[in-house]
Design an enzyme around this catalytic site. Structure first.
Site, PDB file in Angstrom:
ATOM      1  N   GLY A   1      -2.283   1.895  69.189  1.00 38.07           N
ATOM      2  CA  GLY A   1      -2.082   2.052  70.173  1.00 38.07           C
ATOM      3  C   GLY A   1      -2.481   3.408  71.040  1.00 38.07           C
ATOM      4  O   GLY A   1      -3.337   4.291  70.201  1.00 38.07           O
ATOM      5  N   LYS A   2      -1.442   3.684  72.497  1.00 34.36           N
ATOM      6  CA  LYS A   2      -2.308   4.905  73.110  1.00 34.36           C
ATOM      7  C   LYS A   2      -1.437   6.235  72.668  1.00 34.36           C
ATOM      8  O   LYS A   2      -0.315   5.878  72.192  1.00 34.36           O
ATOM      9  CB  LYS A   2      -1.504   4.523  74.559  1.00 34.36           C
ATOM     10  CG  LYS A   2      -3.044   3.390  75.025  1.00 34.36           C
ATOM     11  CD  LYS A   2      -2.811   2.607  76.680  1.00 34.36           C
ATOM     12  CE  LYS A   2      -3.583   2.301  76.595  1.00 34.36           C
ATOM     13  NZ  LYS A   2      -3.311   2.052  78.064  1.00 34.36           N
ATOM     14  N   VAL A   3      -1.811   6.611  72.421  1.00 30.43           N
ATOM     15  CA  VAL A   3      -0.882   8.417  72.110  1.00 30.43           C
ATOM     16  C   VAL A   3      -0.678   9.110  73.096  1.00 30.43           C
ATOM     17  O   VAL A   3      -1.682   9.986  74.515  1.00 30.43           O
ATOM     18  CB  VAL A   3      -1.543   9.198  70.752  1.00 30.43           C
ATOM     19  CG1 VAL A   3      -0.596  10.275  70.908  1.00 30.43           C
ATOM     20  CG2 VAL A   3      -2.009   8.462  70.123  1.00 30.43           C
TER      21      VAL A   3
ATOM     22  N   ASP B   1      -8.631   4.757  58.759  1.00 23.93           N
ATOM     23  CA  ASP B   1      -9.075   4.857  59.619  1.00 23.93           C
ATOM     24  C   ASP B   1      -9.976   6.036  59.917  1.00 23.93           C
ATOM     25  O   ASP B   1      -9.693   7.075  60.603  1.00 23.93           O
ATOM     26  CB  ASP B   1      -8.880   4.447  60.611  1.00 23.93           C
ATOM     27  CG  ASP B   1      -9.865   4.113  62.120  1.00 23.93           C
ATOM     28  OD1 ASP B   1     -10.654   4.928  61.929  1.00 23.93           O
ATOM     29  OD2 ASP B   1      -8.743   4.421  62.733  1.00 23.93           O
TER      30      ASP B   1
END
Length: 596
Positions: A284-286, A401
């Site tokens: 998701g976004k940070v 990752d």
């Protein structure tokens, strides 16, 4: 006979096709969904360039694409939230290829054209197309959308024709601000009763609230609030639970972790303001944020924990990972949950990521790049962090990752592994294998792409690619190298330069001072970590010893021997195919090679 240049480009194209095929074989439909979403985006015409993180080269849209939500078990796109982007194109029927789509939100854009036939989207529950420039009539086939619960076409002034009768059974609908014929038998012809009732209830509640706010009651409430806040200050370690609609009431103890209320998270990020985005990780976004005590934090808003069972999995994994404490791992401060949201709170890393310093800072800039001593420290720190996750955590944790963008730097430029928090927990009593492909092309181990099975050795491969990033300053995949007739994959590019003895072309040109022997050691360790077979790759504990020069010479000699044999075999095969199948001598050579 093909020229070497043509053959090299052909090999690159074949390689990319094989990578895409292996991904699609592992997760049926992922490749299709990537292509479908890119086609949908092209038709919508993102003229403002707001959608920058969608790419054909991603394994799946489910892990880092903005505005996309997936079912984490099936790996299928179930929601697109693309409101207020500034699209100026059309909504084409391509969207119907997303068979699992349940939510489509395109409100407040400039989308024109006619409404497509969406009848094949049998899972569609929410459709919001309000305030666009859509025209024509509603397709009669929309009556087949049996699961549709929310439909808003309001504000599309050019929509006309009769609304299919079936759509009036939708729980919430709104056709106001259009030229649609809603019929004359309904008391509220173009808006559902539930919408009007909800609006009326809000107005009535507001009136009663204002009327009830008498001075004495207000004074009492103010006094109680002051006492409550004073009590909180006396207990600095007390978890804050602020009542917010939809907030999860489950109260679980997680040691030193703090449970933030949803209101605290919203205030910290200015309600998730886009200007506060500092990155997009695998989940998701940070966002950059500041909590009540003026501590700077990084808040990760997860995107794939919204399906049934996601809450239990989230709490279990957060509890386990909260005990994974190491100086080279990003510390988890706390979390927040609601019915539909999962948020993780981390310390803010002032020096951002390794990738930022390798590629986004100009040489000789105000902050400067990374010198060789710092790059060595990053290599060792990342190795220590991975070794801890693999060999000292129970259950083990696989990052899946690892890359320069996911290695953050603290105030002293000490590396900490980020984006590992909910990577994958591995129960040693069951298996070392997981089957959910995630990661970034160029960093993903070949066996992970072909089989979907990940292990500690997939992390070792990613670490090897990261070492090459540190040495070269380049990306794992760079299509611009095609123009120079070079390999697009960094790993292949480095191997080619080594074969051609172009050692000087490997090191980052921004590195003016470095130790050639140490660079050679790091290159050798990187290539040992990126061997095709996971069984041939070292463990992270062994990697740390080899970085210090212990046991490296023997393993490197074995690697060179294998590479020599592979080169000979490749030469024989190339010679055979170049001269045709009538060459008896080449046939015998191939048979002998196969016998060996």
């Amino acid at each position: 006979m093909a020229t070497p240049n043509f053959s090299r480009k052909l090999n690159v194209i074949i390689l990319l096709l094989l990578l895409s095929r292996s991904c699609s074989e592992n997760k049926p439909g992922d490749e299709d969904e990537v292509e479908v979403l890119m086609e949908v985006l092209r038709d919508l015409n993102d003229s403002n360039g707001r959608i920058m993180d969608w790419s054909y080269f991603m394994v799946s849209p489910c892990y880092s694409w903005s505005h996309v939500i997936c079912d984490h078990k099936q790996g299928k796109v179930i929601s697109l939230s693309l409101g207020s982007i500034g699209f100026s194109g059309i909504l084409s029927s391509t969207i119907t290829k997303l068979k699992f789509l349940s939510n489509l939100d395109l409100h407040d854009n400039n989308i024109s054209g006619e409404l497509p036939d969406l009848s094949s989207l049998v899972n569609l529950q929410n459709l919001n197309l309000t305030r666009n420039k859509l025209s024509g009539s509603i397709p009669t086939s929309w009556a087949k959308l049996s699961n549709l619960k929310y439909l808003d076409l309001s504000g599309n002034h050019n929509l006309s024709g009769k609304v299919p009768e079936k759509l009036f059974s939708t729980s919430v609908f709104n056709f106001t601000g259009t030229s649609l014929d809603c019929g004359t038998t309904l008391q509220q012809p173009c808006i559902s009763t539930s919408s009007v009732t909800a609006s009326a209830k809000k107005s009535k509640l507001k009136f009663l609230t204002v009327g009830a706010s008498c001075g004495a009651l207000l004074l009492l409430l103010f006094g109680a609030l002051c006492y409550y806040r004073l009590d909180l200050k006396r207990k600095p370690n007390h978890d804050l639970f602020v009542d917010v609609e939809g907030e999860d009431e489950c109260k679980v103890s997680f040691g030193q972790l703090r449970r933030f209320s949803w209101r605290e998270v919203q205030l910290a990020t200015d309600n998730f303001n886009e200007s506060n985005i500092i990155g997009r990780g695998g989940f998701g976004k940070v966002y950059r944020g500041v909590i009540a005590d003026n501590t700077k934090v990084a808040i990760k808003r997860l995107t794939d924990y919204q399906s049934p069972g996601g809450e239990a999995a989230f709490l279990r994994e957060v509890q386990l990972i909260s005990v994974a404490v190491h100086r080279n791992l990003l510390r988890l401060i706390g979390f927040s949950t609601t019915t539909y949201e999962r948020v993780l709170v981390y310390p803010f890393m002032q020096n951002l990521s390794v990738a930022y310093h390798l590629r986004d800072l100009k040489p000789g800039g105000e902050k400067g790049g990374l010198d060789w001593a710092t790059r060595k420290r990053i290599a060792l720190g990342a190795a220590r962090g991975l070794e801890y996750l693999h060999e000292h955590c129970t259950p083990k944790i696989i990052h899946r990752d690892l890359k320069a963008a996911n290695i953050l730097l603290d105030d002293e430029f000490e590396p900490v592994l980020g984006d590992f928090g909910l990577a994958k927990l591995v129960d040693t009593n069951l298996t070392h294998i997981t089957t959910q492909v995630r990661g970034t092309m160029g960093h993903i181990a070949p066996e992970y792409l072909s089989t979907g099975k990940s292990s500690e050795k997939t992390d070792v491969f990613g670490y090897g690619i990261t070492l090459l990033e540190l040495i070269t300053g380049q990306r794992a995949i760079d299509l611009s190298r095609l123009d120079d007739e070079e390999d697009v994959l960094l790993l292949d590019h480095i191997k080619k330069l080594l074969r051609e003895m172009r050692i000087g072309d490997i090191v980052d040109p921004n590195l003016r001072v470095y130790d050639a022997k140490e660079v050679e050691t790091m290159i050798q360790v990187a290539l040992l970590c990126t061997q095709g077979s996971p069984e041939d790759r070292p463990k992270m504990g062994q990697v740390m010893h080899m970085l210090g020069g212990h046991g490296l010479a023997e393993r490197w000699a074995e690697w060179e021997q294998v590479q020599h044999l592979q080169t000979q075999e490749f030469s024989r095969m190339s010679h055979h195919f170049a001269w045709g199948e009538d060459s008896t001598q080449d046939q015998e050579a191939i048979q002998l090679s196969q016998a060996r």
